[in-house]
Design an enzyme around this catalytic site. Structure first.
Site, mmCIF file in Angstrom:
data_model
loop_
_atom_site.group_PDB
_atom_site.id
_atom_site.type_symbol
_atom_site.label_atom_id
_atom_site.label_comp_id
_atom_site.label_asym_id
_atom_site.label_seq_id
_atom_site.Cartn_x
_atom_site.Cartn_y
_atom_site.Cartn_z
ATOM 1 C CG HIS A 140 -1.826 1.168 1.299
ATOM 2 N ND1 HIS A 140 -2.144 1.771 2.485
ATOM 3 C CD2 HIS A 140 -2.451 1.877 0.336
ATOM 4 C CE1 HIS A 140 -2.949 2.795 2.257
ATOM 5 N NE2 HIS A 140 -3.154 2.873 0.949
ATOM 6 C CB VAL A 151 5.448 0.776 0.890
ATOM 7 C CG1 VAL A 151 4.627 -0.332 0.199
ATOM 8 C CG2 VAL A 151 5.947 1.775 -0.155
ATOM 9 C CD GLU A 152 -0.443 1.218 5.846
ATOM 10 O OE1 GLU A 152 -1.319 1.299 4.985
ATOM 11 O OE2 GLU A 152 -0.669 1.424 7.055
ATOM 12 C CB ILE A 153 4.537 -5.055 3.550
ATOM 13 C CG1 ILE A 153 5.569 -4.091 2.954
ATOM 14 C CG2 ILE A 153 4.561 -6.419 2.855
ATOM 15 C CD1 ILE A 153 5.358 -3.735 1.515
ATOM 16 C CB ALA A 190 -0.940 4.958 7.205
#
Ligand code: NAI
Ligand SMILES: O=C(O)[C@@H](O)C(=O)[C@H](O)[C@@H](O)CO
Length: 315
Positions: A140, A151-153, A190
């Site tokens: 993300h 970046v959200e993994i 987030a």
């Protein structure tokens, strides 16, 4: 070894994500359903690279190298056939995403990793009909994708550990700051934090506590000023947990508890007032104002990004 990237969807997010990989030396193919949209993406990427050059964050040679690294194609199979890492950034419509994954399973390499840039869908929902769920993750990125480091993994129970490690390493190689969710939760991290704060901001606006401009300044000149370098958990330690205990006890009971979008947003959307994309939202925009605001925003983000990189190099 990740060498070839494919980005499916060349819109707001796809073009920025593709740029991030291209600037870092990866060959990227961007796919979309219309040539016209790919042309828009190509122009947007070129403009964004020029802005990075103007701000001293990129040399002309690096810009030319990035542009040479990107291929544009409406041919989905041709775009993904040799790809090692595929990110879909198509609209947040579950039927579109599930249909795309079905198509991909027939045409991608057996060891290719498939990632989604979804903002909200749980990974279990995205993978529910996938036969190769073990190589699927969520990556993300945040808007603008070429400038915001986060970046959200998001992994799921079936994701192979080596896929997660490869994804995290890849994000770092393109200069991003990946965080790994240890368990599935709606909205990830987030967006949950961002939505909680925005819920209160629109509540304060509805209650007439302050004008929209002042509510925004309350963040950009206050907590937001700090948050670029010190997150909320660390802020609690710096402020004193005894004080924050009192703040929570005094303020939590009076926070807005709404369970849906603010009425103001619903009313504006119903009137077709969608923000900058329609020329009017909470604020009103002239066509030139939007491009000027985005240009100013991105210049500030580039300066902030350089400052944060200098800080990390020192640490
Ligand atoms: N816009 C934002 O601020 C953010 C969006 N996201 C997420 O990223 C994803 C993309 O969002 P945006 O870039 O804003 O959307 P967008 O609407 O700007 O771009 C989507 C692109 O995908 C293309 N597309 C649609 N179906 C396709 C298909 N089958 N194959 C190839 N291309 C296809 C469309 O033509 C369009 O160009 C969504 O899941 C969204 O939730 C995530 C973070 C921020
Ligand atoms: O703000 C962002 O870039 C991300 O948190 C998002 O996913 C947004 O919520 C986006 O989906 C809507 O602008």
């Amino acid at each position: 070894m990740i060498k070839k990237i494919a980005i499916i969807g060349s819109g707001v997010m796809g073009s920025g994500i593709a740029q991030s990989f291209a600037v870092s030396g990866y060959h990227v193919t961007i796919n979309d359903i219309k040539e016209e949209l790919l042309n828009h993406a190509q122009n947007r990427i070129s403009e964004n690279l020029s802005l990075l050059m103007e701000e001293g964050a990129l040399t002309d040679r690096e810009k030319q190298g990035a542009l040479a690294n990107i291929t544009y194609s409406v041919d989905l199979e041709g775009a993904v056939r040799d790809a090692d890492f595929i990110i879909e950034a198509i609209p947040e419509v579950i039927e579109l995403k599930l249909n795309l994954y079905r198509q991909l399973e027939e045409i991608i390499k057996p060891d290719a990793i498939v990632a989604s840039n979804t903002s909200t869908f749980p990974i279990s929902q995205l993978m529910e009909k996938a036969s190769s769920a073990e190589r699927m993750v969520i990556t993300h990125f945040f808007n603008p994708g070429h400038l915001v480091p986060l970046v959200e993994i998001v992994q799921h129970d079936e994701t192979k550990p080596e896929i997660v490690k490869t994804t995290m390493d890849l994000m770092r190689k393109i200069g991003k700051s990946p965080i790994l969710l240890k368990k599935e939760i709606a909205g990830f991290i987030a967006n949950r934090l961002q939505t909680a704060l925005m819920r209160e901001a629109f509540y304060l606006l509805k209650e007439g506590v302050a004008d929209a401009e002042d509510i925004d300044t309350a963040i950009t000149a206050g907590p937001g000023f700090r948050w670029a370098f010190t997150g909320p958990i660390e802020i609690a330690d710096f402020g004193g947990l005894d004080t924050w205990q009192r703040v929570f006890d005094n303020v939590s009971p009076v926070l807005d508890q709404s369970k849906g979008a603010p009425d103001l947003i619903r009313d504006l959307v119903a009137e077709g007032k969608l923000g900058t994309k329609s020329g009017e939202g909470i604020f009103t925009y002239e066509e030139s104002t939007v491009s000027q605001k985005i240009n100013e925003r991105d210049r500030n983000f580039i300066k902030l990004g350089k400052l944060k990189m200098e800080k990390e190099e020192v640490l």
